[in-house]
Design a protein around this motif. Structure first.
Motif: not given
Length: 348
Positions: A103, A109-110, A112, A114, A117-118, A122, A125, A129, A259, A280
């Motif tokens: 990453m 990626y910032k 994307i 919240e 994510k998680n 996956d 993360n 992506v 993803s 992204c």
């Protein structure tokens, strides 16, 4: 002296020709091989990436997760980028088929959100992506269907014989049938699966066709009254034909997440990470989402999209619209049951 000058001129000319050839394609460029769903990227973005980074993109398309997985598993390809769905990503992680993504090479990626994510497939993360997300629902033609459409059961109504399009996808078509029957779309219960098989066999005489991307032209052209579709395709078709409407049935549906991943077949991992980061970039993510019509997980791209898109529940449903909906899980060894059911249904 003249001989020396001639020699120097000849050497200078030779160097100039080498430099010229390098700048005009004499130097072999890296080829980045991308494997994606059909009609699932703005092609101008690929051209822009090639020009910006001096990398050639070799682009292939697949129709289902199962088709993509089988090709990669067979080891007959050397793709650098794949864009599968959640449950397939989980399976590929479990089978050690994917690289972990560095990453540090994907600073964008910032952007994307919240909530994307998680996710269970996956959780840390590490391997994926987010690219797009959405639902599966019913698209119907309001001039051909007068009754309220709020249940999967309408797809089993005799009055719409030969006016129904089903997805040629075992997980989606079996999944919506299980939801119609009140079961989980991830069930491994033999009795529930057999009940779904019987329902699909009973429905088959009513089905005009089992389709993939061709559903778009058929529904826009008024060739069918009802179709099972992915939400992003619904957004596009509604734009093209205002007689069309999309609904997530009350029994619930599939919430899916596609993803970007890097398979271990990749020979160009750093270039693959460069490509992911490029996708992204806010302007690129916006253009891509605007072109495709699917729901973006990218926070900045969301801000750029017109309000009529972000307020459309086909693309961006509220929590209340997703009651009873589920994410597909990796079925592991039970997938053979689904394969067998789908083979039997299609053979009728």
């Amino acid at each position: 002296m003249k001989k020396i000058l001639k020699a120097l001129l000849a050497l200078a000319l030779a160097i100039s020709m080498v430099l010229s050839l390098s700048g005009c394609g004499g130097e072999k460029r890296t080829q980045l091989k991308v494997y994606n769903w059909g009609d699932y990227i703005d092609q101008s973005i690929l051209e822009e990436f090639e020009e910006k980074y001096n990398i050639d993109v070799i682009y292939d398309e697949f129709a289902t997760n199962e088709e993509m997985y089988a090709k990669i598993k067979a080891g007959a390809s050397d793709y650098d980028i794949l864009i599968p769905s959640d449950y397939t990503i989980k399976r590929m992680i479990d089978e050690d088929m994917l690289h972990k993504i560095d990453m540090n090479n994907v600073p964008n990626y910032k952007y994307i959100g919240e909530r994307f994510k998680n996710l269970a497939f996956d959780p840390n993360n590490e391997y994926s992506v987010p690219y797009m997300w959405g639902t599966v629902g019913i698209l119907y033609n309001k001039t051909m269907v007068k009754e309220p459409v709020d249940s999967w059961k309408v797809l089993w109504d005799d009055k719409y014989s030969k006016q129904i399009l089903m997805l040629d996808s075992l997980r989606d078509s079996i999944g919506i049938t299980l939801k119609m029957l009140g079961y989980s779309l991830n069930t491994k219960n033999d009795n529930e699966l057999n009940e779904a098989k019987d329902a699909l066999i009973k429905q088959k005489p009513l089905v005009l066709a089992y389709v993939g991307d061709e559903v778009k032209d058929k529904m826009i052209g008024g060739e069918a009254a009802l179709a099972v579709v992915w939400s992003g395709d619904a957004v596009y078709m509604k734009r093209e034909n205002p007689d069309l409407e999309y609904v997530i049935p009350k029994e619930g549906s599939n919430i899916w997440f596609d993803s970007i991943v890097i398979p271990k077949t990749s020979q160009h991992k750093k270039e693959a990470e460069l490509f992911i980061n490029f996708l992204c970039e806010p302007e690129i993510a916006y253009r891509n989402a605007d072109y495709i019509g699917y729901s973006t997980p990218h926070t900045e791209a969301m801000k750029m999209l017109p309000e009529d898109i972000t307020s459309d529940k086909s693309a961006y449903p509220g929590e209340g619209d997703l009651v009873n909906s589920e994410v597909f899980e990796d079925l592991a060894d039970s997938l053979v049951k689904y394969d067998r059911i789908w083979t039997e249904v299609k053979a009728q």
